[in-house]
Design an enzyme around this catalytic site. Structure first.
Site, PDB file in Angstrom:
ATOM      1  N   HIS A   1       0.718  -1.239   0.211  1.00  0.00           N
ATOM      2  CA  HIS A   1       0.036  -0.018  -0.002  1.00  0.00           C
ATOM      3  C   HIS A   1       0.936   1.339   0.131  1.00  0.00           C
ATOM      4  CE1 HIS A   1       0.981  -0.445   4.216  1.00  0.00           C
ATOM      5  NE2 HIS A   1       0.730   0.654   4.447  1.00  0.00           N
TER       6      HIS A   1
ATOM      7  N   ASP B   1       0.561   4.913   2.096  1.00  0.00           N
ATOM      8  CA  ASP B   1      -0.495   5.150   3.199  1.00  0.00           C
ATOM      9  C   ASP B   1      -1.718   6.211   2.637  1.00  0.00           C
ATOM     10  OD1 ASP B   1       1.057   3.876   5.094  1.00  0.00           O
ATOM     11  OD2 ASP B   1       2.271   5.206   5.224  1.00  0.00           O
TER      12      ASP B   1
ATOM     13  N   ARG C   1       4.979   5.717  14.402  1.00  0.00           N
ATOM     14  CA  ARG C   1       4.850   6.283  13.116  1.00  0.00           C
ATOM     15  C   ARG C   1       4.275   7.780  13.290  1.00  0.00           C
ATOM     16  NH1 ARG C   1       1.692   3.984   8.247  1.00  0.00           N
ATOM     17  NH2 ARG C   1       0.261   5.672   8.839  1.00  0.00           N
TER      18      ARG C   1
HETATM   19  C1  SIN Z   1       3.064   0.745   7.919  1.00  0.00           C
HETATM   20  O1  SIN Z   1       3.126   2.003   8.160  1.00  0.00           O
HETATM   21  O2  SIN Z   1       2.206   0.430   6.841  1.00  0.00           O
HETATM   22  C2  SIN Z   1       3.404  -0.107   8.847  1.00  0.00           C
HETATM   23  C3  SIN Z   1       4.848  -0.458   8.552  1.00  0.00           C
HETATM   24  C4  SIN Z   1       5.502  -1.286   9.424  1.00  0.00           C
HETATM   25  O3  SIN Z   1       4.982  -1.578  10.467  1.00  0.00           O
HETATM   26  O4  SIN Z   1       6.501  -1.943   9.129  1.00  0.00           O
END
Ligand code: SIN
Length: 283
Positions: free
Chosen positions: A97, A99, A270
């Protein structure tokens, strides 16, 4: 700052810099240029406080709250990406994906920081959509260049909602939002405003159909493009360590969190940053 390329296609590890404290204008400019050049930049061995991570994100654009996975009240823009050792669910981001590409203005990128890393597994894969575009067969290039694609927030809506047992982070993500099912149109191909390189802007989690075509007619074409977009030559696989940070360009890459660490805990923090105008990326 030393820059070591990670694969032949993209990605770079940065050393000889300090992002744990204030970031000078010169360092900020060098980081922005490194992201434009390499699309994924990795900074090892620098544990970041919430404030340091926020400051680092601001180098690239304003930190934004993910409306479907907000962080705790004291830091709502910090999504905690956690899978506990006992959980047998899917993982957050466990499919290719970009984001939130189903939003009117998707985030420009992310700053992901490793906190608790399983002894093995839990890697993140990235795919350069510029490398994918540059090697795409001509008939697909002609079909997609100048075309628009509808994106929908399948995991967060009602119509395409995944089964409960596949949903990651059930308690901290917003699900069942009818607005996530609404089609939002984006160009299939974007041009990077700094480097001028073109890249695909498609992904199987959110891209639904090509303009002028039904979902049924579009999906086999999108699947063919996706298979090309994630060929090993266009990818990199990041092995995490605590204190490592990865920053990616969300308009020029896809990523995939690998769910292969059952019985172990993984915790990441994140933040997505915005500030990008899609008009600047018009092909
Ligand atoms: C994400 O941001 O889609 C998750 C990425 C991850 O946890 O490695």
């Amino acid at each position: 700052m030393d820059i070591r390329r990670i694969t032949g296609a993209f990605g770079a590890e940065l050393t000889g810099l300090d992002v744990t404290g204030p970031i000078s204008d010169d360092l900020a400019a060098a980081l922005r240029q490194a992201l434009a050049d390499h699309l994924v930049i990795v900074i090892p061995d620098q544990p970041l406080t919430v404030e340091a991570q926020r400051r680092l994100a601001r180098v690239f654009g304003p930190a934004e709250v993910n409306p479907y996975a907000p962080g705790p009240p004291e830091a709502p823009e910090m999504t905690h990406v956690v899978k506990e050792a006992h959980e047998r669910t899917g993982v957050f981001g466990g499919g290719w994906h970009t984001d939130l590409s189903f939003l009117d203005t998707p985030p420009g990128g992310s700053v992901l920081h490793g906190i608790d890393i399983p002894p093995q597994g839990g890697d993140t894969m990235f795919a350069s959509q510029q490398a994918a575009w540059e090697t795409l067969p001509d008939p697909l290039k002609s079909l997609l260049d100048g075309a628009r694609v509808a994106h929908v927030g399948k995991p967060y809506g009602i119509r395409w909602a995944p089964p409960l047992e596949e949903q990651a982070m059930k308690r901290s993500t917003k699900r069942g939002d009818p607005d996530a099912d609404r089609e939002r149109w984006h160009p299939a191909v974007l041009t990077h405003p700094v480097t001028g390189r073109k890249g695909l802007f498609l992904n199987p989690t959110y891209a639904l159909r090509i303009e002028g075509m039904s979902e049924e007619a579009s999906q086999p074409i999108l699947a063919q493009v996706q298979a090309h977009a994630t060929l090993p030559e266009h990818t990199l696989r990041l092995r995490w360590h605590p204190g490592m940070t990865a920053i990616w360009d969300n308009y020029a890459t896809q990523h995939y969190a690998i769910n292969d660490y059952h019985g172990h805990r993984r915790e990441m923090r994140r933040v997505v940053f915005g500030g990008r105008d899609m008009a600047d990326w018009a092909a």
